[in-house]
Design a protein around this motif. Structure first.
Motif, mmCIF file in Angstrom:
data_model
loop_
_atom_site.group_PDB
_atom_site.id
_atom_site.type_symbol
_atom_site.label_atom_id
_atom_site.label_comp_id
_atom_site.label_asym_id
_atom_site.label_seq_id
_atom_site.Cartn_x
_atom_site.Cartn_y
_atom_site.Cartn_z
ATOM 1 N N LEU A 29 -7.870 1.546 -10.016
ATOM 2 C CA LEU A 29 -6.847 1.169 -9.285
ATOM 3 C C LEU A 29 -5.751 2.172 -9.285
ATOM 4 O O LEU A 29 -5.193 2.440 -10.247
ATOM 5 C CB LEU A 29 -6.149 -0.188 -9.954
ATOM 6 N N ASP A 30 -5.261 2.379 -7.995
ATOM 7 C CA ASP A 30 -4.006 3.195 -7.620
ATOM 8 C C ASP A 30 -3.054 2.247 -7.493
ATOM 9 O O ASP A 30 -2.689 1.740 -6.430
ATOM 10 C CB ASP A 30 -4.412 3.922 -6.779
ATOM 11 N N LEU A 31 -2.091 1.849 -8.396
ATOM 12 C CA LEU A 31 -0.861 0.913 -8.300
ATOM 13 C C LEU A 31 0.229 1.709 -7.745
ATOM 14 O O LEU A 31 0.486 2.853 -8.064
ATOM 15 C CB LEU A 31 -0.644 0.405 -9.636
ATOM 16 N N GLN A 32 0.908 1.033 -6.663
ATOM 17 C CA GLN A 32 2.090 1.355 -6.232
ATOM 18 C C GLN A 32 2.891 0.247 -5.789
ATOM 19 O O GLN A 32 2.353 -0.783 -5.589
ATOM 20 C CB GLN A 32 1.731 2.168 -4.877
ATOM 21 N N VAL A 33 4.200 0.257 -5.823
ATOM 22 C CA VAL A 33 5.183 -0.829 -5.465
ATOM 23 C C VAL A 33 6.224 -0.173 -4.403
ATOM 24 O O VAL A 33 6.688 0.857 -4.511
ATOM 25 C CB VAL A 33 5.937 -1.289 -6.744
#
Length: 87
Positions: A29-33
């Motif tokens: 998973l490539d998490l970004q906010v």
């Protein structure tokens, strides 16, 4: 690579603690906010500050979460944008 987007509302300036678990067996998973950073404070339940000479947190714009792991971080809600005033 599939892109899955989720929307969460947060009041301006509010700090929230998030714990994200990748329960998948073979997916990273490539998490970004959007429009903010993530202040990572723990990996797999172990605080970053638990090692000798390690920082208490790490600020990033995205994090790649491997299968079977978790990350704990703090996000801050977007800044309040003031509408221009006209005289």
């Amino acid at each position: 690579m599939a892109r899955v987007g989720r929307r969460f509302a947060s009041p301006p300036g509010e700090r929230q603690f998030w714990r994200v678990v990748n329960a998948g067996a073979d997916t990273y998973l490539d998490l970004q906010v959007d429009n903010t950073t993530m202040q990572i404070i723990a990996l797999d339940g172990v605080p970053l500050a638990s090692g000798v000479g390690t920082p208490a947190s790490m600020t990033v714009t995205h994090w790649v979460l491997p299968p079977g792991s978790r990350v704990e971080f703090i996000v801050t809600g977007p800044r309040r944008v003031r509408a221009p005033t006209y005289a």
